[in-house]
Design an enzyme around this catalytic site. Structure first.
Site, PDB file in Angstrom:
ATOM      1  N   ARG A  27       0.840  -1.205   0.000  1.00 11.61           N
ATOM      2  CA  ARG A  27       0.000   0.000   0.000  1.00 11.61           C
ATOM      3  C   ARG A  27       0.876   1.256   0.000  1.00 11.61           C
ATOM      4  O   ARG A  27       0.587   2.221  -0.702  1.00 11.61           O
ATOM      5  CB  ARG A  27      -0.934   0.011   1.212  1.00 11.61           C
ATOM      6  CG  ARG A  27      -1.895  -1.151   1.322  1.00 11.61           C
ATOM      7  CD  ARG A  27      -2.951  -1.215   0.275  1.00 11.61           C
ATOM      8  NE  ARG A  27      -3.794  -0.027   0.276  1.00 11.61           N
ATOM      9  CZ  ARG A  27      -4.716   0.230  -0.647  1.00 11.61           C
ATOM     10  NH1 ARG A  27      -4.907  -0.596  -1.641  1.00 11.61           N
ATOM     11  NH2 ARG A  27      -5.441   1.318  -0.578  1.00 11.61           N
ATOM     12  N   THR A  78      -4.659   6.398  -3.574  1.00 10.68           N
ATOM     13  CA  THR A  78      -5.511   6.002  -4.703  1.00 10.68           C
ATOM     14  C   THR A  78      -5.567   7.094  -5.763  1.00 10.68           C
ATOM     15  O   THR A  78      -5.502   6.815  -6.959  1.00 10.68           O
ATOM     16  CB  THR A  78      -6.935   5.680  -4.197  1.00 10.68           C
ATOM     17  OG1 THR A  78      -6.837   4.622  -3.238  1.00 10.68           O
ATOM     18  CG2 THR A  78      -7.841   5.243  -5.331  1.00 10.68           C
ATOM     19  N   ARG A 115       1.923   5.096  -7.982  1.00  8.74           N
ATOM     20  CA  ARG A 115       0.894   6.016  -8.483  1.00  8.74           C
ATOM     21  C   ARG A 115       1.419   7.446  -8.584  1.00  8.74           C
ATOM     22  O   ARG A 115       1.033   8.185  -9.480  1.00  8.74           O
ATOM     23  CB  ARG A 115      -0.342   5.959  -7.599  1.00  8.74           C
ATOM     24  CG  ARG A 115      -1.098   4.645  -7.741  1.00  8.74           C
ATOM     25  CD  ARG A 115      -2.253   4.585  -6.780  1.00  8.74           C
ATOM     26  NE  ARG A 115      -3.035   3.373  -6.931  1.00  8.74           N
ATOM     27  CZ  ARG A 115      -3.640   2.765  -5.925  1.00  8.74           C
ATOM     28  NH1 ARG A 115      -3.547   3.242  -4.690  1.00  8.74           N
ATOM     29  NH2 ARG A 115      -4.347   1.672  -6.145  1.00  8.74           N
ATOM     30  N   HIS A 120      -3.796  -1.904  -8.544  1.00  9.69           N
ATOM     31  CA  HIS A 120      -4.704  -2.207  -7.433  1.00  9.69           C
ATOM     32  C   HIS A 120      -3.957  -3.110  -6.467  1.00  9.69           C
ATOM     33  O   HIS A 120      -3.203  -3.990  -6.882  1.00  9.69           O
ATOM     34  CB  HIS A 120      -5.956  -2.943  -7.923  1.00  9.69           C
ATOM     35  CG  HIS A 120      -6.742  -3.554  -6.806  1.00  9.69           C
ATOM     36  ND1 HIS A 120      -7.680  -2.851  -6.091  1.00  9.69           N
ATOM     37  CD2 HIS A 120      -6.679  -4.793  -6.243  1.00  9.69           C
ATOM     38  CE1 HIS A 120      -8.177  -3.637  -5.145  1.00  9.69           C
ATOM     39  NE2 HIS A 120      -7.587  -4.815  -5.216  1.00  9.69           N
TER      40      HIS A 120
END
Length: 149
Positions: A85, A91, A102, A115
């Site tokens: 994570r 996100t 990301r 994901h």
């Protein structure tokens, strides 16, 4: 050892980021125990993202995730869920720290490349959705003694 489910989404596959993402997990010391290049069916997508059913973005999410191939993976290692994570970043790529997957490669919240499971429960559920038990390998990595106490 803990396991987590990681998926490179269609945008990540199309942009040629699969190798880079795998490399980041390997360099972190995690062990790849399952890997598939696949096209997600609408039914699988609806099950996988079922928690978002009824939300305004649900239909767009289903259309996107079924729009092209994905790479589904299972990684194993100490605290792999929390670490993955952190490696992925927020996100929304605009809020993701620079250097995260990301933060480096994400375009917007709907095209955020990757994901990853957010808890041991979701990891178990997602792994079972995408992999049969016999598709996951258990093996010794010679580097494990250099990585873990």
């Amino acid at each position: 050892m803990e396991r987590t489910f990681i998926m490179v989404k269609p945008d990540g596959v199309q942009r040629g980021l699969v190798g880079e993402i795998i490399s980041r997990f390997e360099k972190r010391g995690f062990k790849l125990v399952g890997l598939k290049l696949m096209q997600i069916s609408r039914e699988l997508a609806e099950t996988h993202y079922g928690e978002h059913k009824g939300k305004p973005f649900f239909e767009g999410l289903l259309n996107f995730i079924t729009s092209g191939p994905v790479v589904a993976m299972v990684w194993e290692g100490k605290e792999v869920i929390a670490t993955a994570r952190e490696m992925m970043g927020a996100t929304n790529p605009l809020k993701a720290q620079p250097g995260t997957i990301r933060g480096t490669y994400g375009i917007d919240v709907g095209r955020n490349v990757i994901h990853g499971s957010d808890s041991p429960e979701s990891a178990a559920r997602e792994i079972a959705l995408f992999f049969k038990e016999e598709e996951l390998l258990s093996y010794e990595k010679t580097l494990d003694t250099w990585i873990y106490e």
